[in-house]
Structures are given as structure tokens and as C-alpha cells.
Write a protein that holds these residues in place. Structure first.
Motif, PDB file in Angstrom:
ATOM      1  N   LYS A  54       0.829  -1.218   0.000  1.00 27.07           N
ATOM      2  CA  LYS A  54       0.000   0.000   0.000  1.00 27.07           C
ATOM      3  C   LYS A  54       0.860   1.263   0.000  1.00 27.07           C
ATOM      4  O   LYS A  54       0.407   2.329  -0.389  1.00 27.07           O
ATOM      5  N   LEU A  55       2.084   1.112   0.486  1.00 21.53           N
ATOM      6  CA  LEU A  55       2.923   2.315   0.597  1.00 21.53           C
ATOM      7  C   LEU A  55       3.621   2.670  -0.715  1.00 21.53           C
ATOM      8  O   LEU A  55       4.229   3.726  -0.819  1.00 21.53           O
ATOM      9  N   ILE A  56       3.554   1.770  -1.693  1.00 17.32           N
ATOM     10  CA  ILE A  56       4.148   2.114  -2.997  1.00 17.32           C
ATOM     11  C   ILE A  56       3.079   2.864  -3.778  1.00 17.32           C
ATOM     12  O   ILE A  56       2.453   2.335  -4.687  1.00 17.32           O
ATOM     13  N   ASN A  57       2.885   4.081  -3.406  1.00 16.34           N
ATOM     14  CA  ASN A  57       1.809   4.881  -3.965  1.00 16.34           C
ATOM     15  C   ASN A  57       2.197   6.340  -3.805  1.00 16.34           C
ATOM     16  O   ASN A  57       2.655   6.741  -2.742  1.00 16.34           O
ATOM     17  N   ARG A  58       2.021   7.094  -4.869  1.00 18.87           N
ATOM     18  CA  ARG A  58       2.533   8.470  -4.869  1.00 18.87           C
ATOM     19  C   ARG A  58       1.944   9.307  -3.721  1.00 18.87           C
ATOM     20  O   ARG A  58       2.666   9.998  -3.010  1.00 18.87           O
ATOM     21  N   ILE A  59       0.625   9.172  -3.530  1.00 21.38           N
ATOM     22  CA  ILE A  59      -0.036   9.994  -2.496  1.00 21.38           C
ATOM     23  C   ILE A  59       0.453   9.596  -1.106  1.00 21.38           C
ATOM     24  O   ILE A  59       0.813  10.454  -0.290  1.00 21.38           O
ATOM     25  N   THR A  60       0.488   8.300  -0.850  1.00 20.39           N
ATOM     26  CA  THR A  60       0.913   7.838   0.480  1.00 20.39           C
ATOM     27  C   THR A  60       2.370   8.200   0.747  1.00 20.39           C
ATOM     28  O   THR A  60       2.714   8.607   1.869  1.00 20.39           O
ATOM     29  N   VAL A  61       3.205   8.069  -0.296  1.00 19.98           N
ATOM     30  CA  VAL A  61       4.618   8.439  -0.124  1.00 19.98           C
ATOM     31  C   VAL A  61       4.717   9.936   0.198  1.00 19.98           C
ATOM     32  O   VAL A  61       5.484  10.347   1.079  1.00 19.98           O
ATOM     33  N   THR A  62       3.894  10.742  -0.486  1.00 19.62           N
ATOM     34  CA  THR A  62       3.910  12.196  -0.215  1.00 19.62           C
ATOM     35  C   THR A  62       3.536  12.466   1.249  1.00 19.62           C
ATOM     36  O   THR A  62       4.191  13.265   1.928  1.00 19.62           O
ATOM     37  N   TYR A  63       2.488  11.774   1.728  1.00 20.31           N
ATOM     38  CA  TYR A  63       2.079  11.977   3.117  1.00 20.31           C
ATOM     39  C   TYR A  63       3.164  11.502   4.088  1.00 20.31           C
ATOM     40  O   TYR A  63       3.373  12.113   5.138  1.00 20.31           O
ATOM     41  N   ALA A  64       3.853  10.410   3.703  1.00 26.03           N
ATOM     42  CA  ALA A  64       4.928   9.907   4.563  1.00 26.03           C
ATOM     43  C   ALA A  64       6.054  10.943   4.645  1.00 26.03           C
ATOM     44  O   ALA A  64       6.605  11.204   5.727  1.00 26.03           O
ATOM     45  N   VAL A  65       6.362  11.534   3.481  1.00 27.97           N
ATOM     46  CA  VAL A  65       7.426  12.561   3.451  1.00 27.97           C
ATOM     47  C   VAL A  65       7.000  13.776   4.292  1.00 27.97           C
ATOM     48  O   VAL A  65       7.791  14.309   5.083  1.00 27.97           O
ATOM     49  N   LEU A  66       5.726  14.171   4.156  1.00 28.83           N
ATOM     50  CA  LEU A  66       5.232  15.310   4.943  1.00 28.83           C
ATOM     51  C   LEU A  66       5.289  14.994   6.446  1.00 28.83           C
ATOM     52  O   LEU A  66       5.624  15.851   7.265  1.00 28.83           O
ATOM     53  N   TYR A  67       4.960  13.741   6.767  1.00 32.68           N
ATOM     54  CA  TYR A  67       4.992  13.334   8.180  1.00 32.68           C
ATOM     55  C   TYR A  67       6.423  13.419   8.719  1.00 32.68           C
ATOM     56  O   TYR A  67       6.658  13.927   9.826  1.00 32.68           O
ATOM     57  N   LEU A  68       7.372  12.956   7.888  1.00 33.18           N
ATOM     58  CA  LEU A  68       8.779  13.045   8.301  1.00 33.18           C
ATOM     59  C   LEU A  68       9.217  14.503   8.441  1.00 33.18           C
ATOM     60  O   LEU A  68       9.955  14.851   9.371  1.00 33.18           O
ATOM     61  N   LEU A  69       8.724  15.322   7.515  1.00 36.90           N
ATOM     62  CA  LEU A  69       9.067  16.749   7.570  1.00 36.90           C
ATOM     63  C   LEU A  69       8.578  17.370   8.880  1.00 36.90           C
ATOM     64  O   LEU A  69       9.304  18.112   9.549  1.00 36.90           O
TER      65      LEU A  69
END
Lengths: 467, 122
Positions: free
Chosen positions: A44-59
């Protein structure tokens, strides 16, 4: 495998959070959560939207470490719910992500008892725990065990001494309970769940309005007549209001903080009422078939004009707030006014798009919540206490030092530096000195879990403690 | 709905959670009697919460042919999010006082588990 990961994560959870304040631990928790999510939901994590949210969460996790503001912590929590919600259902809107994220985090464990599709699968419900069996299995031996220990203690002094020496105080039950809390949390998020009704309804609903079967020219004609009259009156009224506002802006010579404050706040109140009513009226008239009626041009144009005039009102109040800030500097309230004006402006633009491109109410919710989320993250990149202090010290014509002293201790270093360049009253000098000392003490007393970027900046400030 | 058995199980669960959390802070073997006595007020509270908040949802909103699983999926999220919000609010208002926080944790877990027990009934 998953269970081992959850157990390790829960032990780490206790290590970083038990008896600690927020700091580096929240950033580490964010990294840990992402690792757990990757392990549990790699596909499920190989997905552009989810990856973006993961990056934002890390930010936001990085922002918590660097800025350590309440806003950055709130942004981190919301980014966490967004990411979890996105893993549970990638295609849903951001506000449904928040709902799913919150639901997963607090009740995933309970929901998983029923996490199957009844129409497709034969439900295999987990059997209920046989409490009486467990009570018998643990309780009865325990009672007899304790009873016999007490019996033997009286019969043998060596045994009595031996039993008396046993001390279980080294076990920290609170730490264990904290680990259980961590276990509960990670067990919830490793396999995110969703609020079925909300998610299904969100996925079913698009952004575009469609013509319905109840299309009636007669009814629409009457509605358009009413709408046009109403919008015309409101447009005339707002034009008149804007003219008086411009006159007031040009003739206002007051430099009195209270008067300016009253002017700004009454302006804001008028703006709030005006914009909310504007949006409600526009949404009411353009809720359905009027969008597809050919003779709706006048009403549409009047609505566009009203949106533009409201936007002009926003700009005028921004100018008023600018005057206020230039004279008296920043405060949280004044910054809040700017943020409110920005949000209002965006709200007007999205309403404009809604009418222009025949979108539905869902579109407004979706776009506006997304913008609010991005704005929250952007705003959390700024350390407001320091920004306010820097600006007011360097630019404000009339400096309210008491306000700066009453802000959080994050501006203590700045104020201390400023103190060296100016002469203040004894009380203010002492207040800044006390604030600075408290801040340095707080930094020094932090455990590694509570570290923030300030802990790595403080070396130059150590010496000044001895003055 | 087997309300009495649910209340019985929930009371036991609530007593265990509440006293485990409280003993983690301050363990005193002298208050064991109090622990047993506390079952009575806990039972009263549990009964009030179950009959006052969970049962009416089942009684009023459950359709005849609707399965427990579907009903749970539809209404449990709303209930649990509301319950969680109220418990967090209560904990924050109480200034995170240990005793009250343990009470709210107990309330939240017990009500959620009580839902699961009801929904698992055949």
C-alpha cells in the motif's frame, strides 16, 4: 514477524516516552511509525499519495526537533493521522483520512474482530475469552500459592528470612503499562482499518454536480429572480461599505493601539459574517439545477462580483492590519488575523471555482481541507515566538516588551542579547534575566529523549549564565 | 442481547484495568479489601454506561435483518470516536490527574470491549 516488530516498537515507545517531555522522542516515534507501516503495508505504501504523506509526516517530525513549537507538534499529529488514513484507503479525501487515521489509532484493535466482508467471506469470529477458565487457571493456584507461603513462613525462620528478602520493587509497573500502551498503538497502526460508511460514501462521491430529474424551468426561474435581486442588493451594499472603508482607511490618523485594535477586530467580525453569509447564499443558489439553466448568467456574474468584492474587503483589512503591525509589532492575535484573512481569501477563490466549474459541496470540503493541511505544515516551519521577538525588536515603532517577556522561553536568548544593547527598568531587566536562566536550566535538565535543536545551539550561552 | 453477562464481564474488566493502573503508581497491600469493595460502584457505573449509552443504540438503530457485524461496523466508529474525545477532554480538564486519567482509560477500554461482546453475540 509482525508481532516481534510490534513488541520491539512498544519497548522503544516506552524507552523514548516514559516520563519524558516532547522533543527528539516524537521525531523518533514518527520514524518508528513509518517503519512499522512499511513492514505491515509494504504494497500500500508504494503509492505516490501515500509516499507524499509519509514525506510530509517526516518533515513535521524534523520540524518538531528544530522548532519545538506547539504548532509543529499539532502538525505532526495531524500528518500522522493523514498518513495512517491514507494507508487504510489511498483514494479517500484528506478529511476522511483524518477520520480513518484517528479511528485506526484508537480502536483498530477492537475493530479487527470484525474486519471481514460478510457478503464474501464466512465470518470466523474469534472466540470470546473464557474468563472463568482463566480465573480458575490463574486465580486458584495463586491463592493456594500465597496461602502456603504464609503457612510455611510461620513454620521455618530461614524460609521466613528468604521470603522477606524478596523485593519486587525493581519492576516498574508503570513502564510496563506504558509498553502495553505502545503495543496497543503499534498493533492498531500496523494494519490500518477504516470507518466503512464514511469511506464508502467518500469514494462514491465525485467533485462534479450533475443535472437531476427534478429539473423544472418554472421553479428555477423563480429562484433566479430571487437570487438576482438578493445578490444585486448585497453587491450595492458591499460597494457602499467598501467606499466607506477606503475613506476610513485614508482619514484614520489614530496611533492609539486600543482604537486600532477595535477597528481591526470590528472589521474582522464584519468580514467573518459577510464571507460566511456570502458562501452560504452562493452554495444555496448553486446547489443543483440552477447550474444547468441557460438563463443563469446574470446570477452567476453577480455572484462572481460579490466574491471579488469580498476579496477586496479582505485586502483592505489586510492593509489595516499592516498599519497596526508596523506601529505596534506582531502579536499572536495579529498573526492570527493574517492567517484568517489568507484562509478567507482561499475560501473565496475555491467558491469562485466551484460556481465556475459546476462543482459540488464535496469539492469545497476536499480542496479547502487539503489547503488547510498544507498551510498548517507551512506555518509550523516558523518559530513564531522568535519571529515575533525579532520583528518587534527590529521594526516595531512602539515596542511592548512585557508581551515579549510573557511569550514562551524560546525567545529568551534573543531578549537576553537585546538586553545588552539597551537600558531597561530594573524590573524588566530582572524579568529577562530570570527568563533566560530558566530557559538555560530547562535545556540543561533535558534527557536525551527531550532534546531539540536548541540543545545543540546552547554552548555559547552557557558562559552567560555566570553573569 | 445478554446484558447481565456483558455487565458482569465489563465490571471485571474495568476493575482489573482501573486497579492495575492505580497499583502501578502506589501499591499497598492493605487496600485489597477496598479493591473488592470497589466492584460495587464500578458495577453500578458500568451498568449505567452500558444501559444508558450502548444498549439504546442497539435498541433504536438496529434493523431486524441487520447482522451484528454490519451494525458494529456502522455505529461503533462513531461511538468510539465520541467516547475517546470525551475521555481525552475529561483527562485534559482534570489537568491529567493520575487517578482520573486511569478512570478515563478504564471507561474507554471497557466500553469498546463491551461493544465487541455485544456484537459477537449470535
Amino acid at each position: 514477524m509482525k508481532q516481534i516488530i510490534i513488541i520491539i516498537s512498544s519497548l522503544l515507545f516506552s524507552t523514548i516516552f516514559y516520563n519524558q517531555n516532547i522533543g527528539l522522542n516524537l521525531s523518533l516515534f514518527s520514524v518508528l511509525s513509518i517503519i512499522v507501516l512499511i513492514i505491515g503495508n509494504s504494497k500500500k505504501l508504494i503509492n505516490r499519495i501515500t509516499v507524499t504523506y509519509a514525506v510530509l509526516y517526516l518533515l513535521t517530525a524534523i520540524l518538531v526537533f528544530f522548532q519545538h513549537t506547539t504548532l509543529s507538534i499539532i502538525a505532526n499529529c495531524i500528518a500522522y493521522f493523514t498518513l495512517i488514513g491514507s494507508v487504510s484507503e489511498t483514494k479517500s479525501s484528506i478529511f476522511v483520512n483524518w477520520l480513518n487515521g484517528l479511528y485506526t489509532s484508537i480502536a483498530g484493535f477492537f475493530y479487527r474482530n470484525f474486519d471481514f466482508d460478510e457478503t464474501k467471506e464466512h465470518p470466523k469470529l474469534k472466540k470470546d475469552i473464557d474468563f472463568f477458565h482463566w480465573i480458575k487457571l490463574i486465580g486458584i493456584p495463586l491463592v493456594f500459592f500465597v496461602f502456603f507461603i504464609l503457612l510455611y513462613k510461620n513454620g521455618n525462620s530461614v524460609f521466613n528470612d528468604f521470603i522477606s528478602q524478596i523485593d519486587f520493587r525493581f519492576i516498574n509497573l508503570q513502564w510496563i503499562l506504558f509498553s502495553i500502551l505502545g503495543y496497543y498503538l503499534f498493533n492498531n497502526i500496523i494494519n490500518p482499518v477504516k470507518v466503512d460508511s464514511a469511506t464508502k460514501s467518500d469514494l462514491k462521491t465525485g467533485n462534479t454536480l450533475y443535472k437531476t430529474d427534478t429539473f423544472s424551468v418554472e421553479i428555477l426561474k423563480k429562484e433566479i429572480q430571487l437570487g438576482t435581486t438578493l445578490m444585486l442588493c448585497l453587491n450595492v451594499l458591499i460597494i457602499f461599505y467598501l467606499i466607506t472603508e477606503v475613506i476610513a482607511l485614508n482619514t484614520s490618523l489614530t496611533n492609539n493601539a486600543v482604537t486600532l485594535s477595535n477597528q481591526i477586530h470590528s472589521g474582522i467580525n464584519a468580514l467573518i459574517a459577510s464571507i460566511i453569509i456570502a458562501i452560504i447564499i452562493i452554495l444555496y443558489f448553486f446547489r443543483g439545477n440552477i447550474n444547468f439553466y441557460k438563463a443563469n448568467k446574470t446570477l452567476k456574474n453577480l455572484s462572481f462580483i460579490w466574491i471579488i468584492l469580498n476579496a477586496t474587503l479582505v485586502i483592505l483589512i489586510t492593509l489595516k492590519n499592516n498599519d497596526y503591525v508596523t506601529t505596534f509589532g506582531f502579536t499572536y492575535k495579529r498573526i492570527g488575523v493574517y492567517i484568517y484573512l489568507l484562509l478567507t481569501f482561499i475560501g473565496l477563490i475555491t467558491t469562485f471555482i466551484k460556481v465556475l466549474k459546476i462543482k459540488n459541496l464535496y469539492f469545497l470540503f476536499r480542496v479547502n481541507t487539503q489547503i488547510a493541511f498544507v498551510l498548517l505544515i507551512l506555518l509550523s516551519t516558523i518559530n513564531w515566538d522568535c519571529t515575533i521577538t525579532k520583528y518587534n525588536i527590529n521594526h516595531a515603532q512602539s515596542l511592548d516588551l512585557d508581551y515579549l517577556i510573557n511569550l514562551s522561553n524560546k525567545n529568551a536568548v534573543l531578549l537576553n542579547e537585546y538586553k545588552k544593547t539597551k537600558v531597561f527598568s530594573f524590573d524588566k531587566n530582572q524579568a529577562i534575566k530570570k527568563k533566560y536562566k530558566t530557559y538555560i536550566k530547562q535545556l540543561n535538565n533535558r534527557n536525551w529523549q527531550e532534546y531539540t535543536y536548541a540543545n545543540f545551539q546552547k554552548n555559547s550561552n552557557y558562559k552567560t549564565l555566570n553573569y | 442481547m445478554h446484558i447481565p453477562s456483558n455487565i458482569g464481564k465489563s465490571t471485571l474488566l474495568a476493575t482489573c484495568i482501573f486497579w492495575t493502573i492505580n497499583f502501578s503508581k502506589d501499591f499497598d497491600s492493605d487496600i485489597f479489601l477496598l479493591v473488592f469493595m470497589s466492584i460495587i460502584p464500578i458495577c453500578i457505573s458500568v451498568t449505567a454506561v452500558i444501559i444508558g449509552t450502548i444498549c439504546p443504540i442497539f435498541w433504536l438503530l438496529k434493523k431486524e435483518n441487520e447482522s451484528n457485524t454490519l451494525f458494529f461496523k456502522k455505529w461503533f466508529p462513531i461511538y468510539t470516536i465520541l467516547a475517546f474525545s470525551l475521555c481525552v477532554f475529561g483527562a485534559v480538564v482534570s489537568n491529567l490527574e493520575f487517578y482520573l486519567v486511569s478512570f478515563y482509560i478504564t471507561v474507554y477500554i471497557t466500553t469498546a470491549q463491551s461493544w465487541v461482546w455485544f456484537a459477537k453475540e449470535k
